[in-house]
Motif scaffolding. Structure first.
Motif, PDB file in Angstrom:
ATOM      1  N   PHE A   4     -29.905  -0.151  -7.105  1.00  0.00           N
ATOM      2  CA  PHE A   4     -28.628  -1.333  -7.059  1.00  0.00           C
ATOM      3  C   PHE A   4     -29.049  -1.323  -5.739  1.00  0.00           C
ATOM      4  N   THR A   5     -29.581  -2.930  -5.536  1.00  0.00           N
ATOM      5  CA  THR A   5     -29.638  -3.062  -3.876  1.00  0.00           C
ATOM      6  C   THR A   5     -28.413  -4.405  -3.484  1.00  0.00           C
ATOM      7  N   TYR A   6     -27.504  -4.156  -2.662  1.00  0.00           N
ATOM      8  CA  TYR A   6     -26.818  -4.657  -1.468  1.00  0.00           C
ATOM      9  C   TYR A   6     -27.584  -5.057  -0.118  1.00  0.00           C
ATOM     10  N   GLN A   7     -27.584  -6.954   0.201  1.00  0.00           N
ATOM     11  CA  GLN A   7     -26.992  -7.106   1.919  1.00  0.00           C
ATOM     12  C   GLN A   7     -26.972  -8.145   2.112  1.00  0.00           C
ATOM     13  N   SER A   8     -26.000  -7.952   3.274  1.00  0.00           N
ATOM     14  CA  SER A   8     -24.690  -8.484   3.389  1.00  0.00           C
ATOM     15  C   SER A   8     -25.431 -10.538   3.890  1.00  0.00           C
ATOM     16  N   VAL A   9     -24.383 -11.110   3.994  1.00  0.00           N
ATOM     17  CA  VAL A   9     -24.411 -12.623   4.095  1.00  0.00           C
ATOM     18  C   VAL A   9     -24.741 -12.973   5.304  1.00  0.00           C
ATOM     19  N   ALA A  10     -24.438 -12.032   6.623  1.00  0.00           N
ATOM     20  CA  ALA A  10     -24.534 -11.965   7.714  1.00  0.00           C
ATOM     21  C   ALA A  10     -25.759 -12.180   7.669  1.00  0.00           C
ATOM     22  N   LYS A  11     -26.566 -13.124   8.879  1.00  0.00           N
ATOM     23  CA  LYS A  11     -27.731 -12.363   9.761  1.00  0.00           C
ATOM     24  C   LYS A  11     -27.935 -12.238  10.921  1.00  0.00           C
ATOM     25  N   THR A  12     -28.911 -12.110  11.499  1.00  0.00           N
ATOM     26  CA  THR A  12     -29.988 -11.570  12.382  1.00  0.00           C
ATOM     27  C   THR A  12     -29.988 -12.556  13.427  1.00  0.00           C
ATOM     28  N   SER A  13     -30.254 -13.469  14.645  1.00  0.00           N
ATOM     29  CA  SER A  13     -31.057 -14.631  14.877  1.00  0.00           C
ATOM     30  C   SER A  13     -32.566 -13.852  14.097  1.00  0.00           C
ATOM     31  N   TYR A  14     -32.776 -12.903  13.678  1.00  0.00           N
ATOM     32  CA  TYR A  14     -34.772 -13.033  12.789  1.00  0.00           C
ATOM     33  C   TYR A  14     -34.314 -13.299  11.917  1.00  0.00           C
ATOM     34  N   GLY A  15     -32.745 -13.422  11.564  1.00  0.00           N
ATOM     35  CA  GLY A  15     -33.164 -14.270   9.944  1.00  0.00           C
ATOM     36  C   GLY A  15     -32.894 -12.589   9.152  1.00  0.00           C
ATOM     37  N   GLN A  16     -32.494 -11.319   9.930  1.00  0.00           N
ATOM     38  CA  GLN A  16     -32.526  -9.796   8.662  1.00  0.00           C
ATOM     39  C   GLN A  16     -31.218  -9.923   8.357  1.00  0.00           C
ATOM     40  N   PRO A  17     -31.108  -9.873   6.815  1.00  0.00           N
ATOM     41  CA  PRO A  17     -29.455  -9.230   6.995  1.00  0.00           C
ATOM     42  C   PRO A  17     -29.036  -8.227   7.898  1.00  0.00           C
ATOM     43  N   ASP A  18     -27.401  -8.176   8.091  1.00  0.00           N
ATOM     44  CA  ASP A  18     -27.063  -7.075   9.169  1.00  0.00           C
ATOM     45  C   ASP A  18     -27.349  -6.131   8.458  1.00  0.00           C
TER      46      ASP A  18
END
Length: 185
Positions: A4-18
């Protein structure tokens, strides 16, 4: 197994998920087994497990030095040419007797059967009676702003080679798009 993988919708300025979370688990129905059986001069040998997975066996005749135990020779055997196997019974029948010793070339010996010992080595997969062999783990990482991330990892492995646990924490500091510093414990 499952993952199971979860990635938040919000991202850092570098484009990575928070936030990133990965959880996994697997259960083994088969176990790897290696048997080393002393050759007896006969042609019938029983494995330590029955219910051998068909075609998983690798049969080898191994000669070891009588004094050091170091391997002197190794002869791979071929199914239906050198031996036959009953998978459900876990037994191997060779087409010829396997000598218990090989001549050592020594003139003097204090043993009854002088020479180098011969062993039948069999690597194979056997069905396990239950699903108690598991591997589980998780990894989570949280960004604290655009430049700092903290993470943790845990893995518990109870498969073939025994129980192992791994736990760790890490941090990452981004200085720029192409530069970062990481630390792990």
């Amino acid at each position: 197994g499952a993952r199971f993988t979860y990635q938040s919708v919000a991202k850092t300025s570098y484009g990575q998920p928070d936030t990133q979370v990965v959880v996994f688990g697997a259960q083994a129905r088969n176990a790897h087994v290696r048997d080393e059986i002393d050759a007896t001069g006969g042609s019938l040998y029983y494995l330590s497990h029955h219910d051998v997975v068909q075609g998983s066996e690798e049969v080898t005749i191994v000669v070891r030095d009588v004094n050091t135990g170091l391997m002197l020779s190794l002869q791979r055997q071929q199914r239906n040419i050198d031996y036959t196997i009953k998978y459900d019974e876990g037994r191997i029948v060779f087409n010829r007797p396997i000598a218990s010793v090989v001549e050592s070339g020594s003139i003097v010996s204090t043993t009854i059967l002088s020479g180098h010992p011969v062993r039948v080595q069999v690597d194979y997969e056997a069905l396990t009676g239950s699903l108690d062999k598991t591997a589980t783990g998780a990894r989570a990482q949280q960004h604290l702003g655009d430049h700092v991330a903290v993470g943790a990892t845990y893995v518990k492995d109870e498969l073939d080679s025994g129980r192992h646990e791994l736990a760790g924490v890490d941090t990452e500091v981004k200085v720029g798009k192409a530069t970062r510093f990481t630390a792990e414990y």
